[in-house]
Every structure is written in C-alpha cells, then in structure tokens.
Design an enzyme around this catalytic site. Structure first.
Site, PDB file in Angstrom:
ATOM      1  N   HIS A  13      50.903  36.025   8.872  1.00 31.17           N
ATOM      2  CA  HIS A  13      50.206  34.522   8.535  1.00 31.17           C
ATOM      3  C   HIS A  13      51.501  33.785   8.188  1.00 31.17           C
ATOM      4  CE1 HIS A  13      47.750  31.025   6.596  1.00 31.17           C
ATOM      5  NE2 HIS A  13      48.260  30.667   7.704  1.00 31.17           N
ATOM      6  N   GLU A  23      51.890  35.699   4.608  1.00 29.52           N
ATOM      7  CA  GLU A  23      50.865  36.646   4.153  1.00 29.52           C
ATOM      8  C   GLU A  23      50.902  37.752   5.280  1.00 29.52           C
ATOM      9  OE1 GLU A  23      47.289  34.541   2.214  1.00 29.52           O
ATOM     10  OE2 GLU A  23      47.618  33.877   4.128  1.00 29.52           O
ATOM     11  N   ASP A  30      55.351  32.012  26.960  1.00 31.52           N
ATOM     12  CA  ASP A  30      54.020  31.205  27.115  1.00 31.52           C
ATOM     13  C   ASP A  30      53.714  31.145  28.689  1.00 31.52           C
ATOM     14  OD1 ASP A  30      52.150  29.128  26.894  1.00 31.52           O
ATOM     15  OD2 ASP A  30      52.930  28.803  24.782  1.00 31.52           O
ATOM     16  N   ASN A  62      52.681  26.379   8.013  1.00 35.22           N
ATOM     17  CA  ASN A  62      53.594  25.063   8.594  1.00 35.22           C
ATOM     18  C   ASN A  62      54.031  24.153   7.694  1.00 35.22           C
ATOM     19  OD1 ASN A  62      54.449  24.002  11.011  1.00 35.22           O
ATOM     20  ND2 ASN A  62      52.329  22.988  11.340  1.00 35.22           N
ATOM     21  N   ASN A  98      44.057  30.497   2.002  1.00 30.13           N
ATOM     22  CA  ASN A  98      43.062  29.659   2.657  1.00 30.13           C
ATOM     23  C   ASN A  98      41.830  29.979   1.723  1.00 30.13           C
ATOM     24  OD1 ASN A  98      44.456  27.907   4.167  1.00 30.13           O
ATOM     25  ND2 ASN A  98      44.549  29.270   5.826  1.00 30.13           N
ATOM     26  N   GLU A 129      44.153  29.186  17.508  1.00 31.49           N
ATOM     27  CA  GLU A 129      43.387  29.783  16.652  1.00 31.49           C
ATOM     28  C   GLU A 129      41.978  30.086  17.063  1.00 31.49           C
ATOM     29  OE1 GLU A 129      43.038  31.303  12.519  1.00 31.49           O
ATOM     30  OE2 GLU A 129      44.631  31.111  14.096  1.00 31.49           O
ATOM     31  N   LYS A 163      42.770  34.999  21.056  1.00 27.97           N
ATOM     32  CA  LYS A 163      43.606  35.981  20.617  1.00 27.97           C
ATOM     33  C   LYS A 163      43.610  37.400  20.893  1.00 27.97           C
ATOM     34  CE  LYS A 163      44.956  33.348  16.325  1.00 27.97           C
ATOM     35  NZ  LYS A 163      46.290  33.242  16.551  1.00 27.97           N
ATOM     36  N   SER A 190      45.340  32.184  10.536  1.00 25.49           N
ATOM     37  CA  SER A 190      45.126  31.632   9.199  1.00 25.49           C
ATOM     38  C   SER A 190      43.822  31.887   8.679  1.00 25.49           C
ATOM     39  CB  SER A 190      45.257  30.270   9.215  1.00 25.49           C
ATOM     40  OG  SER A 190      44.425  29.411  10.067  1.00 25.49           O
ATOM     41  N   VAL A 249      48.958  32.056  19.350  1.00 21.51           N
ATOM     42  CA  VAL A 249      48.397  31.320  20.395  1.00 21.51           C
ATOM     43  C   VAL A 249      47.445  30.557  19.569  1.00 21.51           C
ATOM     44  CG1 VAL A 249      48.896  32.712  22.131  1.00 21.51           C
ATOM     45  CG2 VAL A 249      46.762  33.349  21.244  1.00 21.51           C
ATOM     46  N   MET A 260      54.403  25.967  16.220  1.00 22.14           N
ATOM     47  CA  MET A 260      54.467  27.267  15.260  1.00 22.14           C
ATOM     48  C   MET A 260      55.253  28.345  16.081  1.00 22.14           C
ATOM     49  SD  MET A 260      53.499  28.596  12.565  1.00 22.14           S
ATOM     50  CE  MET A 260      52.059  27.872  11.931  1.00 22.14           C
TER      51      MET A 260
END
Length: 709
Positions: A445, A457, A338, A448, A495, A397, A402, A424, A395, A319
C-alpha cells in the site's frame, strides 16, 4: 599505549601520538558512555606521558563521529536536573582537558562529524578535513541544542551569527562551506587525509602555525550585538511554538557570545537541560529511535529477499504513474501496463511532470530524465512479463476488478514472481482466494502522492510466505520508501486508525460544531491540515468507500448513527478537490490565483443534520477527535496488526502526517499520561465504542506502565 573498545592511543615517530576512534562491533563511531569513559582514560594516559609533541585525532571508520549515542538519551533525560547537569559537565570537562593539552592537537575529519562528533573536533586546536566531509549540529531536529560546548566554541571561531545559522538550521555543512566560515583550517583529498593532517600537525609543532593563538580564539567572546539581533529577528519570524529548540538556541547563543568561556559553557548546559525536559524532545528523540528500529527490521528482511531486477505495475493512472516514476528513478526498471494508450499516456505524463520538477530544481539533468523515462516501459499486453520479479497491481479499488486482474497476471509471470496489491482497504486474504500461489501474494500500500509520502504498508495475508514479505520490503526500500509490515485487517494499520478520527469528526459536525473551526483547532494542535480539508484532498468518494469498508469490518464501533456527512455530500455530487466541491469550494479567480473558501452548500447540508448544538471548548474538540484515533491505535497494537508501539507511531507519522513533535498516538498517550487519557475518555464515553478503553490499556494503566520506556 592504550587500547579500548572504542578508541586507542598509538605512539608515532618524533614524539607524536595518534588517538584513533574505532568503536568495535559498530559501523560508525558514536560517543556513548563506553567511548567517553575510554576517552577519559586515554586523557589520563596522555597527561602522564612525557615528551609528547603533538596529538592527531582520527577515525578508523568511514566517518569521524556521527554524534552522541541517542539510545542513551532516554535514561539520561530521566535524571534529576542536578544529575543531568553533572553528566553534561563531565563531558565538557573532558573536552576542555583535551583542549588544554600542552602541545598542538589536530582532528583529521573524514565523512561525517555531527553533533558530539563535531564538538569533539572543535576541542582540537585545528581541523583538517577531507574534501567530502560534512560537519554540523543536527540536535535541533531532536528538539535539543548542542550540549558539549558546540555553540560556545563555534560562535568564537566563526562568530555568533554564523554559529546560530549552523545550530538553528541543523543542516550539515560541506567541506567548502565549513572552510569558508572559518570552522576548519585545511581541506585535503580524502585519500591523503591522515598524511596531510600529520604534515599540518608538524607545522604546528615547528611553530610555523601558532596553535596557542588558534586555541585562544575559542575562549574569547566574539559577540556582535547587531548581527545577532538581526539573525534573531530573521529566525523568530520562522519559528514554530511546537518546536522550542530553535528559539532557545537563539537566546542561548545571544547570551553566551558575550560571556567568559566557562560561564558560556554553563549557559549552554542550562539550555540543554531545559530542552531535555520538553515533551517535544522526548517525542523527537523517540522518533529517531523508532526510525532506527524500522531500519533494523528492514535489514532483517533484506537478508531473506529475492532480488527485484525488473518490476511491473498494473494500472497507469496517477498512482501507477507515481509507482513507475519512483521505481525507475531509484534504479529498478519497471513495465507499466494498462488497457488503453490514453491511460498509458497519463502514466507517462505523471512521471514526466515529476521529472521536469526535478530538472527545474537542478536535482536532475536532461540526460538523467531521459534515463529514468527509458526505464519505464509502457505496454498494452503481457508479452514482456516473463522477466518480471515483482508486480504491483494498482487498478481501481474494487475487489472484483482487482481479483480478476491479479488472476490474469499470475499466469504471465515467472513462478518465483511476487504479486502485490496496492490496496488501501481491501482484505489481502479476500484477494488471494482465487490465486494459484497465494503464498507469493501480499499487499503493498503506497500513499498518495507516491513520490512524497515515505510510508509503504507491506500487508501479510494468512498464506503469505516470509520470502514474499522479505522481497516486497526490499523492493520498497530500494524505492526509497520506509516499509512497515502489517497483518491483514480492514484498513490495515493507517486507515484503520484514521477512520475513527473521521468518525469523531462526523459526530462533532452533527453536534453543530463548525467544520472550519474544527480544521483550525486541529491544525493548531499540529496536523498539517484539518479533517474537512483532508477529506477534500483525499476525495469525498474515496472517503466514503473506505469508510464503508471500515463500518463493515468493525460494525460494533465504527457504524454511524444515520448517514455520515461525507455520504450526504457525495450524494449531492461533491467530490472534494476532484471537482472543486466539498467542505470547501476550490477554483481559480480572475487573476489566475487558486482559492479555497467555505462551501455554502456544505454548511446548509450539515445544518440540516444538527438536532441540538453542543457547546465545546477547543480542548474538548481535540479530545473528541484524538480519543478514537488513539484508542484504535491501542487496539491495532493489542490485535497484533504490527509488533511494536514504534511501528504504530511511525505508521501514523509517515503515512498521515501525525504531528512529529507529538511523536505518534501511543507516544501522545504517554505524554498526556495514561491516567489523564483514561479520565478524558471516560468523560466522552457516551460517544460510543470508539471512546471505550481496552482491557489491555486498563491493565497497563493499573500497572503504571507506558507504551515507551
């Protein structure tokens, strides 16, 4: 001579008249009712003006005419057949008047001449076009055919087979392609279009070029039975029953290419009226208008946005690498952070792979690839974050991870910087709880794969400022994405609506309905993939995590009776395509070919959960899948998660691949009818809370209203 709000007539030297198209208070020319009415008045002036030697038709805008006014279609399409036919015929008569003026006419085409705009230019005797102009008939993308003589005139100019190719594919043709086909007479530099068109017009006036011969070409039938039949067979192999326009265009051109001009116009008009009555045209026209609304809303936010000249992404996985690629390839340099070199290497590999595909398709050269990669700065620390305007956190979910990462980065960026979480499902308000500047935090958001999925979003938390939303919307738009602003709730918009669909799927499985059959039925309904296959593609572990969030957020209707099938699959190590084991098995055979086949393990696991097998028709399967999705879409609108029905439908179209020809869940309700939808929901009301209608829906139904006008 004549001055209107859409066009004017000007006298030039030597008996020439210029018809200039310039729709006031609009960036483009469109043939709306105002423009067509004024064109009729201008024609009356032209016909009553003595000693005219020639007419030049040109545009004062950057484009000639981009087409008819699609916003007027809905009201026109509600006319009775006779009235709709009369509306089309009136414009046809107007174009024929132009075509039959007793002197030569030249259309000077700059920019785009599409749909009705191209049809207007075809009514002129000659077309002189700029070297960067594009011509075409995009009507098929709206579920329609050209209606103002386009297929008739073009089929006579370039042959029926060529006209079919233009109208069925719907792709704009370049200047060179248009000239090669015989649709235009001269290509000139865009800087000298008007003067060269006037020179060409004077050549026609002098008789050097015979305008009557050119005019006659458009009225003579040019049907070539063998060519047309071959093209019909070629396209019929590719046609989809969901999109009837192409098939009808083929039949129409095949028929009218042998007919006299007036009869051919009537055949084309009948085709347009027929297609205008289809649900597909209603849905596709609705999508066009919905997309226009999203662009207008984005424009509103862009005016308030701070510029993003340097961005960053936290997390260099698939992602994060996708976000970095998208940002850099669209011109905004991005830092990719990272905690390990291995992770950064994966992010760079993701971006490199995508760039290599662009090079292979000749959409990018090696220099362009290098430029994009140089715009991605992989780092292990925050040293360079003091120049960042916006950070995308991407990072794992996990709310704790987060929240920790967001709190860390907040201290490393300038005070004006926006923080955005690519989550998400996790509440934006929850993630904002430990931030010092929650007003500068929102959700962003991505779907993928990032490079393919157009939707972003932008999620507003309770403390998110308008400037933060505006800046994030502007950044998403700069990345080539379509942003939709949504309010915070579990699952946000897409979702939240998707998981009731999967809830319905789970209920069908426990009623003994074969998942392969469900996939087949829903793909025949129009989804790009059925729910079992989609679950495997998304990942069973990802599905379970998101489903858990949805159950916790809306326990009164999204709880399952016992463990869900995806939970049971995950418990046995099935991750879907990630490890080749899910509802289906995935692998590579001895010939190196990838395969997908039903998983015997999944079949056995599901069979153990079935108590009594229920017998259902295909339509009942569709109903049990679509009712929970559509009712949750209604709830999202009523709860104010988004402001308009258009945003609900576009979210599902762009984020999920909801069948375009059905227009979205709320358009789908309109199409089947609120009364009918209420009836089928009532038939399945024993399935639980997701199958219950809202008070708002019932009030709308009783008032005889729809979600779209």
């Amino acid at each position: 001579m004549y001055q209107g709000k859409a066009l004017c007539l000007k006298k030039l030297n030597s008996g020439l008249i210029e018809l200039e198209l310039d729709l006031k208070e609009s960036s483009v020319n469109i043939l709306n009712q105002q423009a067509l009415s004024e064109l009729a008045e201008a024609m009356a002036v032209l016909k009553s003006t003595p000693d005219v030697k020639g007419l030049l038709i040109c545009s004062a805008k950057p484009a000639f005419v981009v087409g008819a006014d699609i916003s007027e279609f809905a009201s026109n399409f509600n006319m009775p057949d006779k009235q709709l036919t009369a509306w089309i015929s009136k414009t046809n008569s107007l174009f024929c008047e132009l075509e039959n003026l007793p002197y030569p006419t030249v259309a000077a085409v700059n920019g785009m001449a599409l749909g009705g705009g191209f049809e207007l230019s075809l009514a002129a005797d000659f077309r002189v076009i700029a070297d960067n102009a594009k011509l075409g008939f995009p009507e098929v993308s709206l579920g329609l055919c050209p209606g103002w003589g386009g297929t008739v005139r073009l089929s006579r100019l370039i042959g029926a087979a060529g006209a079919l190719d233009w109208a069925v594919r719907g792709q704009p043709q370049s200047a060179a392609e248009s000239k090669s086909a015989g649709a235009v007479d001269l290509i000139v530099s865009s800087d000298h279009l008007r003067e060269e068109a006037l020179v060409f017009l004077n050549r026609a006036i002098s008789g050097e070029i015979c305008y009557t011969t050119n005019r006659a070409r458009k009225s003579e039938a040019r049907g070539d039975a063998e060519d047309v039949e071959q093209l019909k067979q070629h396209y019929c192999r590719q046609l989809s029953p969901f999109y009837p326009a192409a098939e009808n265009i083929i039949e129409t051109v095949s028929l009218h290419s042998y007919l006299p001009f007036e009869s051919a116009l009537r055949v084309e008009t009948a085709c347009f009226v027929k297609l205008a009555r289809t649900d597909t045209a209603s849905s596709l026209v609705g999508l066009f208008l919905n997309n226009s609304l999203l662009k207008k809303q984005a424009g509103f936010w862009l005016k308030q946005a701070r510029p993003v000249t340097q961005s960053a992404v936290l997390g260099a996985g698939i992602m994060g690498g996708g976000v970095a690629y998208q940002s850099a390839s669209r011109g905004t340099p991005i830092i990719m952070k990272d905690i390990s070199d291995e992770a950064l290497a994966l992010g760079i590999k993701t971006a490199t792979t995508l760039l290599d595909k662009q090079v292979e398709k000749s959409r990018l050269d090696e220099a362009g690839k290098t430029k994009v990669l140089n715009a991605i700065n992989p780092v292990l620390d925050y040293d360079s974050f003091n120049t960042v305007d916006l950070v995308v956190e991407a990072v794992v979910e996990n709310p704790a991870v987060k929240a920790s990462v967001l709190a860390d980065v907040e201290h490393q960026v300038p005070e004006h910087a926006v923080l955005a979480s690519n989550t998400s499902t996790i509440s934006i308000n929850l993630l904002a709880a430990n931030l010092q500047r929650p007003e500068q935090f929102c959700g962003m958001h991505f779907f993928n794969p990032v490079h393919l999925m157009p939707l972003v979003e932008v999620i507003r938390g309770s403390k998110t400022s308008e400037e933060t939303i505006a800046t994030t919307v502007a950044y998403a738009a700069a990345m080539g994405k379509t942003p939709i602003v949504v309010n915070d709730c579990p699952g946000f918009l897409v979702n939240r609506i998707l998981f009731p669909y999967f809830n319905g799927f789970n209920r069908l499985l426990k009623d003994g309905i074969d998942f392969k059959r469900i996939d087949r039925v829903m793909e025949q309904f129009g989804w790009p993939m059925g729910p079992a296959y989609l679950a495997d593609v998304v990942g069973i572990d990802t599905m379970v995590h998101a489903d858990t969030v949805m159950q916790q957020g809306f326990p009164e209707r999204m709880q399952h009776n016992g463990e869900s099938i995806i939970e049971l699959l995950l418990a046995t190590g099935c991750l879907g395509q990630k490890n080749g084991q899910g509802f289906y098995q995935y692998g590579v055979d001895e010939k190196g070919q990838r395969y997908k086949e039903v998983s015997g393990h999944a079949v056995e696991l599901i069979a153990a959960q079935v108590n009594d097998t229920v017998t259902l028709t295909d339509q009942e399967i569709i109903d049990r899948m679509m009712i929970p999705l559509c009712t949750e879409a209604v709830r999202c609108l009523e709860d104010g998660i988004v402001e308009t029905p258009a945003e609900v439908d576009m979210g599902l179209i762009l984020g999920l691949g909801f069948p375009r020809f059905r227009g979205g869940p709320l358009r789908y309700i309109d199409t089947v009818g609120l009364d009918h939808f209420a009836a089928i929901a009532g038939q399945h009301s024993d399935q639980g809370g997701l199958y219950q209608l809202t008070e708002g829906f019932i009030a709308r139904q009783q008032a005889g209203e729809k979600y779209f006008v």
